[in-house]
Enzyme design. Structure first.
Site, PDB file in Angstrom:
ATOM      1  N   ARG A  91       0.823  -1.202   0.000  1.00 56.73           N
ATOM      2  CA  ARG A  91       0.000   0.000   0.000  1.00 56.73           C
ATOM      3  C   ARG A  91       0.863   1.260   0.000  1.00 56.73           C
ATOM      4  O   ARG A  91       0.528   2.259  -0.621  1.00 56.73           O
ATOM      5  CB  ARG A  91      -0.920  -0.017   1.223  1.00 56.73           C
ATOM      6  CG  ARG A  91      -1.977  -1.126   1.162  1.00 56.73           C
ATOM      7  CD  ARG A  91      -2.911  -1.064   2.360  1.00 56.73           C
ATOM      8  NE  ARG A  91      -3.914  -2.123   2.298  1.00 56.73           N
ATOM      9  CZ  ARG A  91      -3.814  -3.289   2.916  1.00 56.73           C
ATOM     10  NH1 ARG A  91      -2.737  -3.554   3.631  1.00 56.73           N
ATOM     11  NH2 ARG A  91      -4.769  -4.188   2.830  1.00 56.73           N
ATOM     12  N   ASP A 151      -9.604  -4.484   8.529  1.00 55.16           N
ATOM     13  CA  ASP A 151      -8.649  -5.453   9.089  1.00 55.16           C
ATOM     14  C   ASP A 151      -9.219  -6.075  10.367  1.00 55.16           C
ATOM     15  O   ASP A 151      -9.088  -7.282  10.597  1.00 55.16           O
ATOM     16  CB  ASP A 151      -7.319  -4.775   9.419  1.00 55.16           C
ATOM     17  CG  ASP A 151      -6.791  -3.948   8.275  1.00 55.16           C
ATOM     18  OD1 ASP A 151      -5.815  -4.356   7.644  1.00 55.16           O
ATOM     19  OD2 ASP A 151      -7.373  -2.876   8.013  1.00 55.16           O
ATOM     20  N   ARG A 154     -11.780  -8.638   9.496  1.00 59.12           N
ATOM     21  CA  ARG A 154     -11.121  -9.885   9.086  1.00 59.12           C
ATOM     22  C   ARG A 154     -10.629 -10.656  10.313  1.00 59.12           C
ATOM     23  O   ARG A 154     -10.765 -11.893  10.389  1.00 59.12           O
ATOM     24  CB  ARG A 154      -9.942  -9.569   8.167  1.00 59.12           C
ATOM     25  CG  ARG A 154     -10.341  -9.043   6.797  1.00 59.12           C
ATOM     26  CD  ARG A 154      -9.146  -8.439   6.065  1.00 59.12           C
ATOM     27  NE  ARG A 154      -9.496  -8.071   4.691  1.00 59.12           N
ATOM     28  CZ  ARG A 154      -8.830  -7.191   3.960  1.00 59.12           C
ATOM     29  NH1 ARG A 154      -7.767  -6.561   4.469  1.00 59.12           N
ATOM     30  NH2 ARG A 154      -9.202  -6.926   2.725  1.00 59.12           N
ATOM     31  N   HIS A 178      -2.894   0.523   8.281  1.00 62.72           N
ATOM     32  CA  HIS A 178      -3.673  -0.400   7.449  1.00 62.72           C
ATOM     33  C   HIS A 178      -2.687  -0.941   6.416  1.00 62.72           C
ATOM     34  O   HIS A 178      -2.589  -0.458   5.293  1.00 62.72           O
ATOM     35  CB  HIS A 178      -4.822   0.349   6.766  1.00 62.72           C
ATOM     36  CG  HIS A 178      -5.565  -0.476   5.750  1.00 62.72           C
ATOM     37  ND1 HIS A 178      -6.120  -1.703   6.030  1.00 62.72           N
ATOM     38  CD2 HIS A 178      -5.838  -0.235   4.439  1.00 62.72           C
ATOM     39  CE1 HIS A 178      -6.704  -2.173   4.955  1.00 62.72           C
ATOM     40  NE2 HIS A 178      -6.546  -1.305   3.963  1.00 62.72           N
TER      41      HIS A 178
END
Length: 316
Positions: A91, A151, A154, A178
Site C-alpha cells: 500500500r 482489518d 477480518r 492499514h
C-alpha cells in the site's frame, strides 16, 4: 422539525466507490448519494445501475457526474479515487501517485462542500489521511480514514471461525497502519465477556501461539490474496465504509478503529494511524487509550514510524 436530509458524496466510481454506494443504499445510510468520477461514461453507468434497484431498498436519490459540483452540500465526502493496488505491490508503494491526486482534489472539495467531513479510503489510507488533513487545514476530527476497520473485521471473522462462536460476539482490534506493519491487540480482545487470552471452553478449540500467528498472517495478507485472485477488494470495504458512514450520519457514538492524526497518544505524535476511536456526527470525537502489552506498545510505535517515514518521503 423536518427530518435532516443526509448526503454522501463518493469520489471515484471504481470497484470500491461503487460498492460503497451500493452498501450505503442497501443499508439506508443516507437520503442522497452522489458519485463523482472523471470518467463520465463509467459514473453514468454505475448510477443508472444503482437507480434501477431503488425499488428494493430504503428510498434515496442517486446522482453522478464528472463535475465536482455534484458533491455540493455533502455531509461526508468519501475519497476512493486513485491508482489501484497491483498484485505484489504494498500500500505504501501506491503513495506517490495518489498524493498528487489529493493535491488537485482537496481544494476543489473545499469549495463545493466546505462543511463536509472527509473520509479517506484510498490507499495507503494512513498516509493519505495525513496528507488530506494537511492540505485541507480542517480540524483533525473532521478528516479521518477507514483505517483498520476492515482489518479488524477480518480478524474477528477468523477468530470466530477458529473458536466456533458468532463473529458478533468477538471484540478484537487491529491497530496501527492499514498495511504490513499493523498489529493485533490480543491483550484487550474478548469473546463475550471473557478475555480472549483466557479462552478455555470444553469442546471448543483453544487458541495456541501457533494459531495466533496463523490467524494474524491471514489478516495481514488477506488483501494480497484477494487482489491476486480478482484484482481488487471491494465488498468488505464497501460494508465497512457504510458502517463508518452510519456512525457519523446517525450520530451513533460507535467505537471504530478509524485512522486519524495522533498527538500525544502513548508518545505517538504527528502521524495518522488506527486505534479504537469514538465516531459520531462531528467525526472522530475521541481516541481511546486502550491497555496495551509492552510488545503491543512497541509494535504500535514501530507502525507509526513506518507511516511517518513514508509521509516524510513525500515531503509532508
Amino acid at each position: 422539525m423536518p427530518e435532516r436530509v443526509n448526503k454522501i458524496a463518493i469520489i471515484g466510481a471504481g470497484a470500491v466507490g461503487a460498492t460503497i454506494a451500493y452498501a450505503a443504499m442497501i443499508r439506508g445510510v443516507a437520503k442522497q448519494i452522489a458519485i463523482y468520477d472523471i470518467n463520465r461514461a463509467k459514473v453514468d453507468a454505475e448510477v443508472l445501475d444503482l437507480n434501477h434497484g431503488l425499488q428494493f431498498v430504503p428510498m434515496a436519490t442517486l446522482e453522478g457526474s464528472d463535475d465536482i459540483g455534484v458533491c455540493a452540500g455533502a455531509d461526508v465526502v468519501v475519497i476512493t479515487a486513485g491508482a489501484k493496488q497491483k498484485p505484489g505491490q504494498t500500500r505504501l508503494e501506491l503513495a506517490g501517485a495518489n498524493v498528487e491526486l489529493c493535491r488537485k482534489l482537496v481544494p476543489q472539495l473545499l469549495k463545493v462542500a466546505p462543511e463536509a467531513l472527509l473520509l479517506v479510503v484510498t490507499n495507503p489510507v494512513d498516509v493519505l489521511t495525513y496528507v488530506v488533513q494537511k492540505l485541507s487545514g480542517l480540524p483533525t476530527r473532521r478528516v479521518f480514514g477507514s483505517g483498520t476497520v476492515l482489518d479488524s473485521s477480518r480478524f474477528r471473522f477468523l477468530l470466530a471461525r477458529h473458536l466456533n462462536v458468532a463473529v458478533q460476539n468477538v471484540h478484537a482490534f487491529i491497530a496501527g497502519e492499514h498495511g504490513d506493519s499493523e498489529i493485533p491487540l490480543w491483550s484487550s480482545a474478548t469473546v463475550g465477556a471473557l478475555p480472549l487470552m483466557q479462552w478455555s471452553v470444553p469442546g471448543r478449540a483453544r487458541l495456541t501461539e501457533e494459531d495466533r500467528t496463523h490467524i494474524f498472517d491471514n489478516v495481514r495478507n488477506a488483501a494480497y490474496h484477494i487482489i491476486q485472485g480478482k484484482g481488487a477488494t471491494n465488498y468488505a470495504i464497501g460494508l465497512a465504509t457504510a458502517q463508518i458512514l452510519e456512525a457519523v450520519l446517525h450520530d451513533e457514538q460507535r467505537v471504530l478503529p478509524v485512522s486519524s492524526r495522533m498527538e500525544g497518544y502513548l508518545g505517538i505524535n504527528d502521524v495518522c494511524l488506527s486505534v479504537p476511536s469514538i465516531v459520531n456526527r462531528g467525526g472522530v470525537e475521541a481516541v481511546l487509550e486502550v491497555p496495551l502489552s509492552d510488545s503491543e506498545r512497541e509494535g504500535l510505535k514501530r507502525s507509526a514510524d513506518t507511516i511517518r517515514q513514508s509521509i516524510r518521503t513525500l515531503g509532508f
